[in-house]
Motif scaffolding. Structure first.
Motif, mmCIF file in Angstrom:
data_model
loop_
_atom_site.group_PDB
_atom_site.id
_atom_site.type_symbol
_atom_site.label_atom_id
_atom_site.label_comp_id
_atom_site.label_asym_id
_atom_site.label_seq_id
_atom_site.Cartn_x
_atom_site.Cartn_y
_atom_site.Cartn_z
ATOM 1 N N TRP A 48 2.449 6.387 -12.031
ATOM 2 C CA TRP A 48 3.331 6.911 -13.085
ATOM 3 C C TRP A 48 4.542 5.989 -13.255
ATOM 4 O O TRP A 48 4.926 5.633 -14.366
ATOM 5 C CB TRP A 48 3.776 8.325 -12.729
ATOM 6 N N LYS A 52 5.459 4.198 -16.681
ATOM 7 C CA LYS A 52 6.667 4.719 -17.320
ATOM 8 C C LYS A 52 7.818 3.716 -17.246
ATOM 9 O O LYS A 52 8.634 3.634 -18.170
ATOM 10 C CB LYS A 52 7.082 6.026 -16.630
ATOM 11 N N TRP A 75 2.451 15.918 -17.229
ATOM 12 C CA TRP A 75 1.982 14.832 -16.368
ATOM 13 C C TRP A 75 3.022 14.481 -15.303
ATOM 14 O O TRP A 75 2.658 14.059 -14.188
ATOM 15 C CB TRP A 75 1.643 13.602 -17.203
ATOM 16 N N PHE A 76 4.303 14.638 -15.605
ATOM 17 C CA PHE A 76 5.349 14.382 -14.613
ATOM 18 C C PHE A 76 5.173 15.301 -13.410
ATOM 19 O O PHE A 76 5.308 14.861 -12.249
ATOM 20 C CB PHE A 76 6.723 14.591 -15.257
ATOM 21 N N LEU A 79 1.721 14.323 -11.539
ATOM 22 C CA LEU A 79 1.649 13.019 -10.884
ATOM 23 C C LEU A 79 2.825 12.719 -9.959
ATOM 24 O O LEU A 79 2.710 11.843 -9.097
ATOM 25 C CB LEU A 79 1.558 11.912 -11.940
ATOM 26 N N PHE A 114 -5.798 10.683 -16.169
ATOM 27 C CA PHE A 114 -4.528 10.207 -16.719
ATOM 28 C C PHE A 114 -4.727 8.948 -17.548
ATOM 29 O O PHE A 114 -4.204 8.821 -18.666
ATOM 30 C CB PHE A 114 -3.532 9.941 -15.584
#
Length: 463
Positions: A48, A52, A75-76, A79, A114
């Motif tokens: 991530w 990101k 997703w935060f 993950l 993902f």
């Protein structure tokens, strides 16, 4: 979509950390004799961070509530928050009798899902256009009809407004009410009808505000959200939160985020309070003088908080029961038909929820109280390939909702809220199960779909 690189110190650190963790896994990890989950769980937050922190396309929107921000929040948690939580407080949802040696498979499923989701998100150009929904004139009939349908439905289910106000907040009262109406057409219609309330309030608000796009005062926002909440007390948490979030997406459409970390902290506290509301609902009665005592008890009951968080936001260990089944079967059709009234009865025994709960509890005679994750059911039916295909499609659809919402929110706030609401229902593909998704579409989607359909007909007539 054009992919632009950016350089942040934490993004570069994540790349270095990922390289070191991969070396650690290759050097020390053994799925049979040394199945340590630590390095594998660390892969999730590190990947991530690599994406990101080094690419702009995952930057959050400045506006408070958008489909993209909701996607990033999901997703935060999946993950970063959940893996780090497992490493610090432990797994709180896996039965003790599981000798889990499938953590490598579970992490691969998460990473493939993902990656496929991001590819699906990226492949749909942000300039994709749809019919531009212009401001509609509903008159007084549609808001009145929506409020009336909800009001009559609540009376049908609870008998009186007093009984609704006194008992709807408790889960056992709602469960008993629905069981009494089970199998009847009136009960089915009334259950759907109560979902019309918040959309009726939205329609009234859109008329009284005349579709203005100026920032709303805190009092104005709180008043309308309170009115929208009054008629959905009997719903479960998702059915209460989703309409309020959809309403908030247009109430806050002019509000921008000045401190994203403070906003994230506020969201986490809101999730904690949402779990507390669920804790209150399972009580046999509520003495308002004891709410403070209940809150202290709730905070002390750490296992409840951690297990609820891992269960509702998605832990990789939720996949373990499926991976321990020796002879996988095809469950997708049965899972999709499972929640359908009458028609789904013959399919429930072979559906994903049924098989998953039998495996989870190691007992063939159990209720379906555990939700089978979509990623796990896709893997159960078609391996990594189906996981990839499914989440690629999910990414495309999520992106489409994001595009439509942003193209609509300044032209027709009610339709924009309806699209946002449908996006939240579709979030079952990431947070819940295929059966829950179909259940949402059957019992929850109708009020939003009707408004969108009415607007589509108006566009057709105008053209």
């Amino acid at each position: 979509m054009k992919i632009t690189l950016k350089r942040t110190w934490w993004g570069q650190s994540a790349v270095i950390g990922l390289m070191g963790t991969v070396i650690w896994i290759v050097w020390a990890f053994d799925p049979t004799f040394n199945p340590s989950p630590t390095p594998l769980l660390l892969l999730l937050p590190l990947i991530w961070g690599c994406i990101k922190g080094n690419f702009y396309f995952l930057d959050s929107d400045d506006v408070v509530i958008t489909p993209k921000n909701m996607m990033l929040l999901i997703w935060f948690h999946k993950l970063i928050i959940i893996p780090l939580e497992i490493l610090t407080v432990g797994n709180k949802i896996l039965p003790e009798y599981y000798d889990n040696q499938t953590i490598l498979t579970e992490i691969l499923i998460y990473l493939i899902s993902f990656g496929a989701f991001l590819l699906g998100w990226l492949i749909l150009d942000r300039k994709t256009t749809t019919n531009h929904y212009t401001t509609s004139h509903y008159g007084r009939i549609l808001p009145f009809a929506y409020i009336s349908i909800a009001f009559i439905s609540l009376l049908t289910l609870y008998g009186s407004i007093q009984q609704y106000v006194e008992g709807a907040i408790f889960s056992y009262v709602t469960q008993e009410t629905l069981e009494q109406q089970a199998g009847s057409i009136i009960g089915f219609v009334a259950n759907i009808g109560q979902r019309f309330w918040p959309f009726g309030i939205m329609l009234i608000w859109s008329q009284t505000s005349h579709g203005v796009t100026t920032k709303s005062s805190p009092f104005h926002v709180a008043l309308w959200l309170f009115l929208a909440t009054v008629g959905i007390l009997s719903s479960n948490r998702s059915n209460m939160v989703y309409p309020l979030l959809a309403f908030g997406s247009v109430l806050f459409r002019g509000q921008k985020v000045y401190s994203k970390w403070l906003l994230l902290l506020f969201i986490e506290m809101s999730i904690l309070l949402a779990f507390f509301f669920g804790y209150i609902r399972v009580q046999p009665y509520l003495d308002y003088q004891h709410i403070e005592m209940l809150f202290d008890e709730y905070l002390q009951n750490n296992d409840y908080i951690w297990s609820a968080h891992q269960l509702y936001l998605g832990s990789p260990y939720q996949l373990s029961p499926l991976l321990n089944i020796e002879s996988p079967s095809f469950t997708l059709i049965a899972s999709l038909l499972d929640p359908v009234p009458i028609l789904g009865k013959d399919f429930r025994e072979y559906s994903g929820p049924s098989i998953y709960n039998q495996a989870f509890h190691d007992n063939p005679f159990v209720s379906q109280d555990k939700v089978i994750p979509v990623a796990g059911e896709l893997f159960f039916n078609g391996g990594y390939i189906l996981v990839f295909i499914g989440h690629f499609v999910f990414g495309v659809i999520y992106r489409w909702f994001d595009v439509v919402f942003k193209q609509t929110v300044h032209n027709n706030v009610v339709v924009a809220a309806c699209f946002f609401y449908l996006m939240l229902l579709f979030s079952a593909t990431l947070l819940l199960s295929l059966s829950v998704l179909v259940q949402f579409l059957l019992y929850n989607a109708l009020p939003a779909l009707l408004i969108i359909g009415i607007n589509w007909l108006q566009i057709r007539k105008a053209s």
